[in-house]
Design an enzyme around this catalytic site. Structure first.
Site, PDB file in Angstrom:
ATOM      1  N   SER A   1     -20.310  -8.111  11.074  1.00  0.00           N
ATOM      2  CA  SER A   1     -20.182  -9.488  10.597  1.00  0.00           C
ATOM      3  C   SER A   1     -20.173 -10.503  11.728  1.00  0.00           C
ATOM      4  O   SER A   1     -20.354 -11.698  11.480  1.00  0.00           O
ATOM      5  CB  SER A   1     -18.911  -9.635   9.747  1.00  0.00           C
ATOM      6  OG  SER A   1     -17.766  -9.317  10.514  1.00  0.00           O
TER       7      SER A   1
ATOM      8  N   GLY B   1     -22.105  -3.240   8.155  1.00  0.00           N
ATOM      9  CA  GLY B   1     -20.980  -4.163   8.006  1.00  0.00           C
ATOM     10  C   GLY B   1     -20.714  -5.034   9.213  1.00  0.00           C
ATOM     11  O   GLY B   1     -19.654  -5.655   9.302  1.00  0.00           O
TER      12      GLY B   1
ATOM     13  N   ASN C   1     -19.949  -1.252  14.636  1.00  0.00           N
ATOM     14  CA  ASN C   1     -20.852  -1.499  13.515  1.00  0.00           C
ATOM     15  C   ASN C   1     -22.078  -2.219  14.052  1.00  0.00           C
ATOM     16  O   ASN C   1     -21.952  -3.228  14.755  1.00  0.00           O
ATOM     17  CB  ASN C   1     -20.155  -2.362  12.454  1.00  0.00           C
ATOM     18  CG  ASN C   1     -18.950  -1.670  11.849  1.00  0.00           C
ATOM     19  OD1 ASN C   1     -19.006  -0.474  11.545  1.00  0.00           O
ATOM     20  ND2 ASN C   1     -17.862  -2.394  11.678  1.00  0.00           N
TER      21      ASN C   1
ATOM     22  N   ASP D   1      -7.629  -8.108  16.714  1.00  0.00           N
ATOM     23  CA  ASP D   1      -8.449  -8.519  15.572  1.00  0.00           C
ATOM     24  C   ASP D   1      -7.633  -9.462  14.683  1.00  0.00           C
ATOM     25  O   ASP D   1      -6.447  -9.236  14.441  1.00  0.00           O
ATOM     26  CB  ASP D   1      -8.885  -7.278  14.774  1.00  0.00           C
ATOM     27  CG  ASP D   1     -10.019  -7.583  13.811  1.00  0.00           C
ATOM     28  OD1 ASP D   1     -11.142  -7.079  14.025  1.00  0.00           O
ATOM     29  OD2 ASP D   1      -9.801  -8.342  12.842  1.00  0.00           O
TER      30      ASP D   1
ATOM     31  N   HIS E   1     -19.213  -5.575  19.809  1.00  0.00           N
ATOM     32  CA  HIS E   1     -17.765  -5.366  19.951  1.00  0.00           C
ATOM     33  C   HIS E   1     -17.422  -3.949  19.538  1.00  0.00           C
ATOM     34  O   HIS E   1     -18.016  -3.393  18.621  1.00  0.00           O
ATOM     35  CB  HIS E   1     -16.968  -6.381  19.133  1.00  0.00           C
ATOM     36  CG  HIS E   1     -17.400  -6.508  17.701  1.00  0.00           C
ATOM     37  ND1 HIS E   1     -18.516  -7.220  17.333  1.00  0.00           N
ATOM     38  CD2 HIS E   1     -16.883  -6.002  16.562  1.00  0.00           C
ATOM     39  CE1 HIS E   1     -18.671  -7.153  16.016  1.00  0.00           C
ATOM     40  NE2 HIS E   1     -17.691  -6.408  15.523  1.00  0.00           N
TER      41      HIS E   1
ATOM     42  N   HIS F   1     -14.342  -1.795  18.051  1.00  0.00           N
ATOM     43  CA  HIS F   1     -13.016  -1.820  17.432  1.00  0.00           C
ATOM     44  C   HIS F   1     -12.204  -0.668  18.012  1.00  0.00           C
ATOM     45  O   HIS F   1     -12.698   0.467  18.081  1.00  0.00           O
ATOM     46  CB  HIS F   1     -13.113  -1.593  15.920  1.00  0.00           C
ATOM     47  CG  HIS F   1     -13.881  -2.618  15.158  1.00  0.00           C
ATOM     48  ND1 HIS F   1     -13.275  -3.572  14.369  1.00  0.00           N
ATOM     49  CD2 HIS F   1     -15.216  -2.829  15.025  1.00  0.00           C
ATOM     50  CE1 HIS F   1     -14.198  -4.323  13.792  1.00  0.00           C
ATOM     51  NE2 HIS F   1     -15.390  -3.891  14.169  1.00  0.00           N
TER      52      HIS F   1
END
Ligand code: 5GP
Ligand code: ZN
Length: 113
Positions: free
Chosen positions: A94, A92, A86, A30, A99, A101
């Site tokens: 964006s 959140g 998310n 990231d 994806h 995390h």
């Protein structure tokens, strides 16, 4: 998909610190890490979010979890780590390319904000 930063990373058209790539899945660090280890694991195919997942995506998304386990081991996170997805603006999200995390190498509180 044109204009999608994660599609560009998958194709090699945008820079990223890749940690894994195969014909279905790409993983990279990231750009704004929230933990000492913060990786993003994405399907190579552009899927906007979990809400857009179809039964045909099951093999790639199953493989995504195999990659997650391999990366957790490779980054020495087997004491504990967190996978986060998310979905949608209220959560959140964006970047509109699905994806996961992978966060680790620090203690992680619960519940998340
Ligand atoms: P979201 O908020 O959608 O769940 O997570 C998007 C993540 O993508 C954020 O953690 C953000 O730091 C990361 N990100 C956004 N743009 C880029 C980029 O161009 N390269 C990399 N490596 N990470 C990015
Ligand atoms: Zn995309």
């Amino acid at each position: 998909m044109r204009g999608c930063i994660f599609c560009q990373i998958v194709r090699g058209d945008a820079p990223a610190r890749l940690v894994h790539q195969d014909d279905e899945i790409t993983a990279f660090h990231d750009a704004n890490p929230q933990a000492p280890v913060h990786l993003l694991i994405v399907p190579n195919r552009h899927i906007e979010g979990v809400r857009d997942v179809t039964p045909g995506d099951a093999p790639a998304l199953g493989r995504l979890f195999v990659v997650a386990r391999q990366l957790a081991e490779a980054f020495d996170l087997l004491d504990g780590y967190r996978l986060v997805v998310n979905d949608g603006p209220a959560a959140g999200q964006s970047v509109p390319h699905l994806h996961v995390h992978l966060l680790g190498a620090r203690s992680l509180s619960w519940p998340p904000g």
